[in-house]
Design a protein around this motif. Structure first.
Motif, PDB file in Angstrom:
ATOM      1  N   TYR A 231       0.850  -1.180   0.000  1.00 50.55           N
ATOM      2  CA  TYR A 231       0.000   0.000   0.000  1.00 50.55           C
ATOM      3  C   TYR A 231       0.889   1.234   0.000  1.00 50.55           C
ATOM      4  CZ  TYR A 231       1.166   0.211   4.966  1.00 50.55           C
ATOM      5  OH  TYR A 231       1.848   0.275   6.145  1.00 50.55           O
ATOM      6  N   GLU A 232       0.289   2.322  -0.405  1.00 50.56           N
ATOM      7  CA  GLU A 232       1.044   3.577  -0.473  1.00 50.56           C
ATOM      8  C   GLU A 232       1.076   4.233   0.898  1.00 50.56           C
ATOM      9  OE1 GLU A 232       1.035   7.827  -2.915  1.00 50.56           O
ATOM     10  OE2 GLU A 232      -0.372   6.223  -3.430  1.00 50.56           O
ATOM     11  N   ASP A 233       2.264   4.450   1.391  1.00 47.60           N
ATOM     12  CA  ASP A 233       2.433   5.075   2.691  1.00 47.60           C
ATOM     13  C   ASP A 233       2.014   6.537   2.605  1.00 47.60           C
ATOM     14  OD1 ASP A 233       3.180   5.970   5.152  1.00 47.60           O
ATOM     15  OD2 ASP A 233       5.194   5.101   5.098  1.00 47.60           O
ATOM     16  N   PRO A 234       1.084   6.981   3.420  1.00 50.89           N
ATOM     17  CA  PRO A 234       0.668   8.393   3.346  1.00 50.89           C
ATOM     18  C   PRO A 234       1.786   9.372   3.658  1.00 50.89           C
ATOM     19  CG  PRO A 234      -0.257   7.320   5.297  1.00 50.89           C
ATOM     20  CD  PRO A 234       0.338   6.249   4.459  1.00 50.89           C
ATOM     21  N   GLU A 235       2.815   8.901   4.378  1.00 48.86           N
ATOM     22  CA  GLU A 235       3.934   9.778   4.709  1.00 48.86           C
ATOM     23  C   GLU A 235       4.973   9.842   3.602  1.00 48.86           C
ATOM     24  OE1 GLU A 235       3.988  11.658   7.293  1.00 48.86           O
ATOM     25  OE2 GLU A 235       2.116  10.836   8.116  1.00 48.86           O
ATOM     26  N   LEU A 236       4.764   9.046   2.555  1.00 48.56           N
ATOM     27  CA  LEU A 236       5.776   8.994   1.506  1.00 48.56           C
ATOM     28  C   LEU A 236       5.902  10.324   0.772  1.00 48.56           C
ATOM     29  CD1 LEU A 236       7.752   7.111   0.028  1.00 48.56           C
ATOM     30  CD2 LEU A 236       5.903   6.534  -1.550  1.00 48.56           C
ATOM     31  N   ALA A 237       4.769  11.008   0.582  1.00 53.34           N
ATOM     32  CA  ALA A 237       4.820  12.282  -0.133  1.00 53.34           C
ATOM     33  C   ALA A 237       5.586  13.337   0.654  1.00 53.34           C
ATOM     34  CB  ALA A 237       3.397  12.783  -0.422  1.00 53.34           C
ATOM     35  N   GLY A 238       5.679  13.174   1.983  1.00 54.96           N
ATOM     36  CA  GLY A 238       6.381  14.181   2.776  1.00 54.96           C
ATOM     37  C   GLY A 238       7.880  13.972   2.871  1.00 54.96           C
ATOM     38  N   VAL A 239       8.396  12.882   2.313  1.00 56.34           N
ATOM     39  CA  VAL A 239       9.830  12.620   2.406  1.00 56.34           C
ATOM     40  C   VAL A 239      10.620  13.712   1.694  1.00 56.34           C
ATOM     41  CG1 VAL A 239      11.666  11.024   1.737  1.00 56.34           C
ATOM     42  CG2 VAL A 239       9.502  10.148   2.646  1.00 56.34           C
ATOM     43  N   GLU A 240      10.199  14.034   0.490  1.00 52.18           N
ATOM     44  CA  GLU A 240      10.925  15.051  -0.273  1.00 52.18           C
ATOM     45  C   GLU A 240      10.863  16.407   0.413  1.00 52.18           C
ATOM     46  OE1 GLU A 240      10.955  16.965  -4.798  1.00 52.18           O
ATOM     47  OE2 GLU A 240       9.566  15.359  -4.258  1.00 52.18           O
ATOM     48  N   HIS A 241       9.705  16.723   0.991  1.00 54.39           N
ATOM     49  CA  HIS A 241       9.581  18.013   1.672  1.00 54.39           C
ATOM     50  C   HIS A 241      10.443  18.061   2.928  1.00 54.39           C
ATOM     51  CE1 HIS A 241       6.342  19.232  -1.001  1.00 54.39           C
ATOM     52  NE2 HIS A 241       5.744  18.061  -0.781  1.00 54.39           N
ATOM     53  N   ARG A 242      10.485  16.971   3.656  1.00 47.69           N
ATOM     54  CA  ARG A 242      11.329  16.956   4.856  1.00 47.69           C
ATOM     55  C   ARG A 242      12.801  17.092   4.506  1.00 47.69           C
ATOM     56  NH1 ARG A 242       7.504  13.012   6.531  1.00 47.69           N
ATOM     57  NH2 ARG A 242       8.868  11.321   5.826  1.00 47.69           N
ATOM     58  N   GLU A 243      13.238  16.452   3.456  1.00 45.65           N
ATOM     59  CA  GLU A 243      14.632  16.595   3.043  1.00 45.65           C
ATOM     60  C   GLU A 243      14.933  18.031   2.631  1.00 45.65           C
ATOM     61  OE1 GLU A 243      17.131  14.501   3.192  1.00 45.65           O
ATOM     62  OE2 GLU A 243      15.839  13.033   4.197  1.00 45.65           O
ATOM     63  N   LEU A 244      13.976  18.666   1.967  1.00 41.29           N
ATOM     64  CA  LEU A 244      14.191  20.053   1.547  1.00 41.29           C
ATOM     65  C   LEU A 244      14.245  20.985   2.753  1.00 41.29           C
ATOM     66  CD1 LEU A 244      14.378  22.190  -0.690  1.00 41.29           C
ATOM     67  CD2 LEU A 244      11.871  22.219  -0.745  1.00 41.29           C
ATOM     68  N   VAL A 245      13.335  20.750   3.707  1.00 37.57           N
ATOM     69  CA  VAL A 245      13.328  21.598   4.900  1.00 37.57           C
ATOM     70  C   VAL A 245      14.610  21.411   5.698  1.00 37.57           C
ATOM     71  CG1 VAL A 245      12.212  21.948   7.141  1.00 37.57           C
ATOM     72  CG2 VAL A 245      10.829  21.735   5.061  1.00 37.57           C
ATOM     73  N   ARG A 246      15.094  20.180   5.814  1.00 38.43           N
ATOM     74  CA  ARG A 246      16.338  19.944   6.547  1.00 38.43           C
ATOM     75  C   ARG A 246      17.511  20.660   5.871  1.00 38.43           C
ATOM     76  NH1 ARG A 246      16.092  14.961   6.386  1.00 38.43           N
ATOM     77  NH2 ARG A 246      15.160  14.579   8.437  1.00 38.43           N
ATOM     78  N   HIS A 247      17.517  20.673   4.560  1.00 33.62           N
ATOM     79  CA  HIS A 247      18.593  21.341   3.837  1.00 33.62           C
ATOM     80  C   HIS A 247      18.546  22.857   4.039  1.00 33.62           C
ATOM     81  CE1 HIS A 247      21.330  22.415   0.592  1.00 33.62           C
ATOM     82  NE2 HIS A 247      20.380  23.169   0.050  1.00 33.62           N
ATOM     83  N   LEU A 248      17.316  23.408   4.137  1.00 37.88           N
ATOM     84  CA  LEU A 248      17.203  24.855   4.289  1.00 37.88           C
ATOM     85  C   LEU A 248      17.431  25.311   5.734  1.00 37.88           C
ATOM     86  CD1 LEU A 248      14.107  25.512   2.005  1.00 37.88           C
ATOM     87  CD2 LEU A 248      16.510  25.890   1.453  1.00 37.88           C
ATOM     88  N   LEU A 249      17.030  24.461   6.682  1.00 37.03           N
ATOM     89  CA  LEU A 249      17.163  24.873   8.078  1.00 37.03           C
ATOM     90  C   LEU A 249      18.624  25.059   8.496  1.00 37.03           C
ATOM     91  CD1 LEU A 249      14.440  22.767   9.928  1.00 37.03           C
ATOM     92  CD2 LEU A 249      14.455  25.228   9.505  1.00 37.03           C
ATOM     93  N   VAL A 250      19.516  24.279   7.951  1.00 35.14           N
ATOM     94  CA  VAL A 250      20.922  24.387   8.345  1.00 35.14           C
ATOM     95  C   VAL A 250      21.524  25.704   7.876  1.00 35.14           C
ATOM     96  CG1 VAL A 250      21.265  21.905   8.379  1.00 35.14           C
ATOM     97  CG2 VAL A 250      21.663  23.167   6.254  1.00 35.14           C
ATOM     98  N   GLN A 251      20.846  26.414   6.994  1.00 36.97           N
ATOM     99  CA  GLN A 251      21.347  27.700   6.510  1.00 36.97           C
ATOM    100  C   GLN A 251      20.915  28.865   7.401  1.00 36.97           C
ATOM    101  OE1 GLN A 251      20.447  28.266   2.340  1.00 36.97           O
ATOM    102  NE2 GLN A 251      20.584  26.055   1.912  1.00 36.97           N
TER     103      GLN A 251
END
Length: 303
Positions: A231-251
């Motif tokens: 089945y499709e994990d509902p949290e799967l769509a947020g993986v890309e967003h979380r990676e992007l936010v983590r990359h921006l937060l360190v700045q």
């Protein structure tokens, strides 16, 4: 007394009476005599070929008669129906080629009869072509069209249909040649195709019916395909967003990053953050706005 024993030897005469039962055998064979109505059937070594010849001759006579009748008249319909009935063995012969398709033979014969009727309506005796030669491609084409358009629930490209005919013929030839089922490489070498094309043809040849995902598997009683699919994990769509936010937060600076974490990951209000950091709520609001502006400018997707 010896004369009295002599007549006792006469009961041997009824012995032929015991040989009489073979005589009724011809009596039982007489009902079968009317079965081969053609008089030459017992003497003809190939009665089937003679029947085919008789059918061709009768077909020619009926076509000559049909050409003299007006279409739509009762006589024309009667002769046309006789032509259809006489040439039904041709349809059964063509339908037998598709016996391996696991379709009811009655349906295949019925479809082939439609092709036979079309061939009868289009046939021109003056062209000098035998009717079976003319009708066979039409009958076979009608049956193939039936399998292509009505039987298959999974439609495949026409090119794969044509290649499947070649692949199936090559499989039969190689099986007879090697005494075993040929490999994909052997089939590809035989036809001058790539192995990927052969595999695609094999899949197309089996793609007649779609299997229900909810149907239970036969044999071992295993659950249906639907129960075994992921089945499709509902949290799967947020993986890309979380990676992007983590990359921006360190700045961001340390204090602004902490404010964002407390606000959106700790779910604290601005007043709670101000109390936590010892600054005013207005200053927390300004820092959040400035952090958002930096994040939007650094986000390439937003740009």
């Amino acid at each position: 007394m010896t004369e009295s024993t002599a007549p006792r030897t006469e009961p041997t005469d009824p012995a032929p009476a015991h040989t009489q039962p073979p005589d009724p055998a011809p009596v039982h064979t007489e009902p079968s005599d009317p079965a081969p109505t053609p008089p030459d059937a017992p003497s003809n070594p190939r009665p089937r070929s003679s029947r085919a010849a008789d059918a061709r001759a009768l077909t020619q006579v009926l076509f000559d008669e049909l050409s003299k009748l007006e279409p739509g008249s009762p006589e024309h319909a009667r002769v046309r129906a006789a032509l259809i009935e006489i040439n039904l063995p041709l349809v059964r012969y063509a339908a037998a080629r598709f016996r391996s398709r696991n379709e009811p033979m009655e349906d295949v014969v019925q479809v082939g009869t439609i092709g036979l009727i079309n061939a009868i309506d289009r046939f021109d005796p003056e062209r000098g072509v035998q009717f079976p030669t003319f009708a066979m491609p039409t009958v076979v084409g009608e049956i193939k069209r039936y399998f292509r358009d009505n039987v298959r629930t999974v439609h495949v490209p026409r090119r794969l249909h044509e290649l499947w005919v070649q692949v199936s013929g090559a499989i039969e030839d190689l099986t007879v040649l090697h005494g075993r089922s040929p490999t994909t490489a052997e089939i590809a070498e035989r036809l001058g195709l790539s192995e990927e094309e052969v595999l695609a043809c094999l899949e197309a040849g089996r793609a007649y019916h779609a299997t229900s995902l909810e149907a239970a598997q036969e044999g071992d009683g295993a659950p249906g395909l639907l129960d075994r699919l992921g089945y499709e994990d509902p949290e799967l769509a947020g993986v890309e967003h979380r990676e992007l936010v983590r990359h921006l937060l360190v700045q961001l600076p340390e204090r602004e990053r902490r404010i964002l974490l407390l606000r959106y990951f700790g779910n604290l209000t601005q007043s709670q953050i101000s109390a936590e950091l010892g600054v005013s709520q207005m200053h927390v609001s300004r820092l959040l706005s400035r952090s958002f502006a930096r994040l939007r400018s650094a986000n390439q997707l937003e740009a």
